[in-house]
Design a protein around this motif. Sequence first.
Motif, PDB file in Angstrom:
ATOM      1  N   ARG A  57      15.636   0.702  60.248  1.00  0.00           N
ATOM      2  CA  ARG A  57      16.515   1.468  59.372  1.00  0.00           C
ATOM      3  C   ARG A  57      15.707   2.404  58.475  1.00  0.00           C
ATOM      4  NH1 ARG A  57      20.577  -2.745  56.645  1.00  0.00           N
ATOM      5  NH2 ARG A  57      18.627  -3.525  55.740  1.00  0.00           N
ATOM      6  N   MET A  58      16.216   3.606  58.293  1.00  0.00           N
ATOM      7  CA  MET A  58      15.568   4.550  57.396  1.00  0.00           C
ATOM      8  C   MET A  58      15.605   4.006  55.968  1.00  0.00           C
ATOM      9  SD  MET A  58      17.208   8.115  58.774  1.00  0.00           S
ATOM     10  CE  MET A  58      17.264   8.487  60.536  1.00  0.00           C
ATOM     11  N   GLN A  59      14.542   4.238  55.235  1.00  0.00           N
ATOM     12  CA  GLN A  59      14.465   3.783  53.859  1.00  0.00           C
ATOM     13  C   GLN A  59      14.944   4.877  52.901  1.00  0.00           C
ATOM     14  OE1 GLN A  59      10.470   2.392  53.198  1.00  0.00           O
ATOM     15  NE2 GLN A  59      10.635   0.752  54.704  1.00  0.00           N
ATOM     16  N   TYR A  60      15.106   4.505  51.663  1.00  0.00           N
ATOM     17  CA  TYR A  60      15.503   5.474  50.638  1.00  0.00           C
ATOM     18  C   TYR A  60      14.252   6.064  49.996  1.00  0.00           C
ATOM     19  CZ  TYR A  60      17.149   7.413  46.243  1.00  0.00           C
ATOM     20  OH  TYR A  60      17.399   8.251  45.194  1.00  0.00           O
ATOM     21  N   PHE A  61      14.175   7.398  50.038  1.00  0.00           N
ATOM     22  CA  PHE A  61      13.054   8.114  49.437  1.00  0.00           C
ATOM     23  C   PHE A  61      13.588   8.988  48.317  1.00  0.00           C
ATOM     24  CE2 PHE A  61      10.013  11.834  49.627  1.00  0.00           C
ATOM     25  CZ  PHE A  61       8.966  11.173  49.004  1.00  0.00           C
ATOM     26  N   GLU A  62      13.107   8.743  47.115  1.00  0.00           N
ATOM     27  CA  GLU A  62      13.615   9.487  45.952  1.00  0.00           C
ATOM     28  C   GLU A  62      12.989  10.869  45.909  1.00  0.00           C
ATOM     29  OE1 GLU A  62      14.225   8.907  41.126  1.00  0.00           O
ATOM     30  OE2 GLU A  62      13.469   7.256  42.361  1.00  0.00           O
ATOM     31  N   ALA A  92      17.573   9.782  53.243  1.00  0.00           N
ATOM     32  CA  ALA A  92      17.269   8.711  54.192  1.00  0.00           C
ATOM     33  C   ALA A  92      15.981   9.102  54.913  1.00  0.00           C
ATOM     34  CB  ALA A  92      18.426   8.541  55.156  1.00  0.00           C
ATOM     35  N   TRP A  93      14.955   8.251  54.816  1.00  0.00           N
ATOM     36  CA  TRP A  93      13.590   8.645  55.168  1.00  0.00           C
ATOM     37  C   TRP A  93      13.003   7.710  56.217  1.00  0.00           C
ATOM     38  CZ3 TRP A  93      10.551  12.700  54.143  1.00  0.00           C
ATOM     39  CH2 TRP A  93       9.170  12.576  54.254  1.00  0.00           C
ATOM     40  N   LEU A 111      30.633  12.797  44.413  1.00  0.00           N
ATOM     41  CA  LEU A 111      29.480  12.024  44.895  1.00  0.00           C
ATOM     42  C   LEU A 111      29.509  10.586  44.377  1.00  0.00           C
ATOM     43  CD1 LEU A 111      26.320  14.350  44.893  1.00  0.00           C
ATOM     44  CD2 LEU A 111      27.512  13.359  46.838  1.00  0.00           C
ATOM     45  N   LYS A 112      30.707  10.022  44.285  1.00  0.00           N
ATOM     46  CA  LYS A 112      30.831   8.651  43.798  1.00  0.00           C
ATOM     47  C   LYS A 112      31.879   7.878  44.574  1.00  0.00           C
ATOM     48  CE  LYS A 112      29.529   9.279  38.914  1.00  0.00           C
ATOM     49  NZ  LYS A 112      30.000   9.134  37.508  1.00  0.00           N
ATOM     50  N   PHE A 113      31.655   6.573  44.673  1.00  0.00           N
ATOM     51  CA  PHE A 113      32.691   5.627  45.065  1.00  0.00           C
ATOM     52  C   PHE A 113      32.909   4.740  43.841  1.00  0.00           C
ATOM     53  CE2 PHE A 113      30.705   6.514  49.266  1.00  0.00           C
ATOM     54  CZ  PHE A 113      31.830   7.040  49.894  1.00  0.00           C
ATOM     55  N   GLY A 114      33.998   4.970  43.128  1.00  0.00           N
ATOM     56  CA  GLY A 114      34.186   4.299  41.854  1.00  0.00           C
ATOM     57  C   GLY A 114      33.113   4.767  40.888  1.00  0.00           C
ATOM     58  N   SER A 115      32.352   3.835  40.318  1.00  0.00           N
ATOM     59  CA  SER A 115      31.267   4.197  39.401  1.00  0.00           C
ATOM     60  C   SER A 115      29.921   4.242  40.100  1.00  0.00           C
ATOM     61  CB  SER A 115      31.202   3.178  38.244  1.00  0.00           C
ATOM     62  OG  SER A 115      30.930   1.880  38.744  1.00  0.00           O
ATOM     63  N   SER A 116      29.898   4.006  41.415  1.00  0.00           N
ATOM     64  CA  SER A 116      28.646   3.958  42.169  1.00  0.00           C
ATOM     65  C   SER A 116      28.265   5.341  42.682  1.00  0.00           C
ATOM     66  CB  SER A 116      28.778   2.977  43.340  1.00  0.00           C
ATOM     67  OG  SER A 116      27.556   2.883  44.044  1.00  0.00           O
ATOM     68  N   GLN A 117      27.127   5.846  42.226  1.00  0.00           N
ATOM     69  CA  GLN A 117      26.639   7.154  42.627  1.00  0.00           C
ATOM     70  C   GLN A 117      26.072   7.111  44.046  1.00  0.00           C
ATOM     71  OE1 GLN A 117      26.637   9.839  40.396  1.00  0.00           O
ATOM     72  NE2 GLN A 117      25.902  11.252  41.963  1.00  0.00           N
ATOM     73  N   ILE A 118      26.369   8.145  44.841  1.00  0.00           N
ATOM     74  CA  ILE A 118      25.765   8.296  46.163  1.00  0.00           C
ATOM     75  C   ILE A 118      24.383   8.915  45.983  1.00  0.00           C
ATOM     76  CG2 ILE A 118      25.923   9.426  48.412  1.00  0.00           C
ATOM     77  CD1 ILE A 118      28.977   9.394  48.071  1.00  0.00           C
ATOM     78  N   LEU A 119      23.345   8.222  46.442  1.00  0.00           N
ATOM     79  CA  LEU A 119      21.969   8.669  46.256  1.00  0.00           C
ATOM     80  C   LEU A 119      21.441   9.442  47.463  1.00  0.00           C
ATOM     81  CD1 LEU A 119      20.498   5.386  44.720  1.00  0.00           C
ATOM     82  CD2 LEU A 119      21.369   7.396  43.498  1.00  0.00           C
ATOM     83  N   TYR A 148      25.877   5.671  53.528  1.00  0.00           N
ATOM     84  CA  TYR A 148      25.699   6.161  52.158  1.00  0.00           C
ATOM     85  C   TYR A 148      24.837   5.161  51.380  1.00  0.00           C
ATOM     86  CZ  TYR A 148      29.568   9.271  53.336  1.00  0.00           C
ATOM     87  OH  TYR A 148      30.371  10.212  53.939  1.00  0.00           O
ATOM     88  N   TYR A 149      23.709   5.643  50.846  1.00  0.00           N
ATOM     89  CA  TYR A 149      22.837   4.835  50.001  1.00  0.00           C
ATOM     90  C   TYR A 149      23.355   4.960  48.574  1.00  0.00           C
ATOM     91  CZ  TYR A 149      19.546   4.940  53.965  1.00  0.00           C
ATOM     92  OH  TYR A 149      18.952   4.809  55.195  1.00  0.00           O
ATOM     93  N   LEU A 150      23.626   3.816  47.936  1.00  0.00           N
ATOM     94  CA  LEU A 150      24.341   3.821  46.666  1.00  0.00           C
ATOM     95  C   LEU A 150      23.513   3.259  45.523  1.00  0.00           C
ATOM     96  CD1 LEU A 150      27.793   2.526  47.978  1.00  0.00           C
ATOM     97  CD2 LEU A 150      27.028   4.896  47.743  1.00  0.00           C
ATOM     98  N   GLU A 151      23.985   3.566  44.311  1.00  0.00           N
ATOM     99  CA  GLU A 151      23.334   3.124  43.087  1.00  0.00           C
ATOM    100  C   GLU A 151      23.631   1.650  42.801  1.00  0.00           C
ATOM    101  OE1 GLU A 151      22.758   5.629  39.063  1.00  0.00           O
ATOM    102  OE2 GLU A 151      24.830   5.107  39.526  1.00  0.00           O
TER     103      GLU A 151
END
Length: 360
Positions: A119-124, A138-139, A281-289, A322-325
Amino acid sequence: MSKEYYFVYFEPEEWVAFREVKQFGSGGYAQTVYPSPYPFYGAIRSAILKAHGIELQYHKKPNIPKQLQELVGDENNPGKIKLIGPFIYSEENGQKKHYFPAPKNVYLKQNNEEKQYKRMQYFEAETKVGNFTLKGLAWIPEMINIEKAEEVYIELRELEKYKQGQSFKLSSPKNFVIESKVGIALEKDYKKVRESMLYTMNVYRFKNGGFFMITDSKETVQELEKLEGVFLGAKQKWARISVEKVTTTLFDKPENTDYEQTAIMLITPAIYDGGVAPSDLKFGSSQILAIASGKKMVISGWDYAFGRPKPIYHAVAPGTVYYLENIPSETDVIKKSKHNLFGFGSFIYTTYEKFKANIQ
């Protein structure tokens, strides 16, 4: 924790097709597409109405009693029929395998003679996706011996492993082919060939299997078990219906609600106001990163009452991740998609890892 769901199977008697949304004429070619929920809901609605003695006529809305209308719904509401899908299943020696769209954040790593699905990792890193500016992407954290995963499906038990962050594999069902058929249009109200109306259409042909949908609604199952089958897709081909109970952890919510590295994966198309994602760019209060997505899908249908196509939507493809907060509620995710009552925007929870620079 495993939970029991009803899996509703649609087994086509012969070929079945779901035509792409476009006009075609003499010498034209119609491409079959992976079906949305609409033709299945329409087929079920028609079968239930017919079972209740309602006569259905092309280009004419039937007169439906209020209680029956509440059951079958209409073009904007599924009534009391609640299903998620469709997906593909195969059956061999009485054993069924259930295939879902493969996650879009999967790649292959070659280790000696063995291939690993990872799986691709999250790269900030600030990233532009369409009109959006995301905090990351997605990295793929490796540089050598990697390749794109070619399979576009994942079997249920492997998807459960993917969901939990365990080792998994992609695969593709071998029980269907897409073949071409030649069609001849007939004159309206006459059994004779319309002049210069020879066309080609490709179709699904299954062997030992077909499509399935999922529900936890006993009321839905009670209605479907009254039906032997439905007429499905272009040219209204017969598909036998059966229902079985299947135990799965697929729809479980992560147990640790404080866990930050949560992602969601769409298992059905989603129709968002912002295109590839909700406009905020949100699902509820969760930000999509970050987002791992593929090509959009064209979603439409055919309005038999008026003899015209339904509105066209460009939907996010199933398998999009979707990678989330943090962890959003199921309602916060589902309600962001238009037509979610028909199963659009259905998803599973999963996790992700953050990029580590020392990975080789």
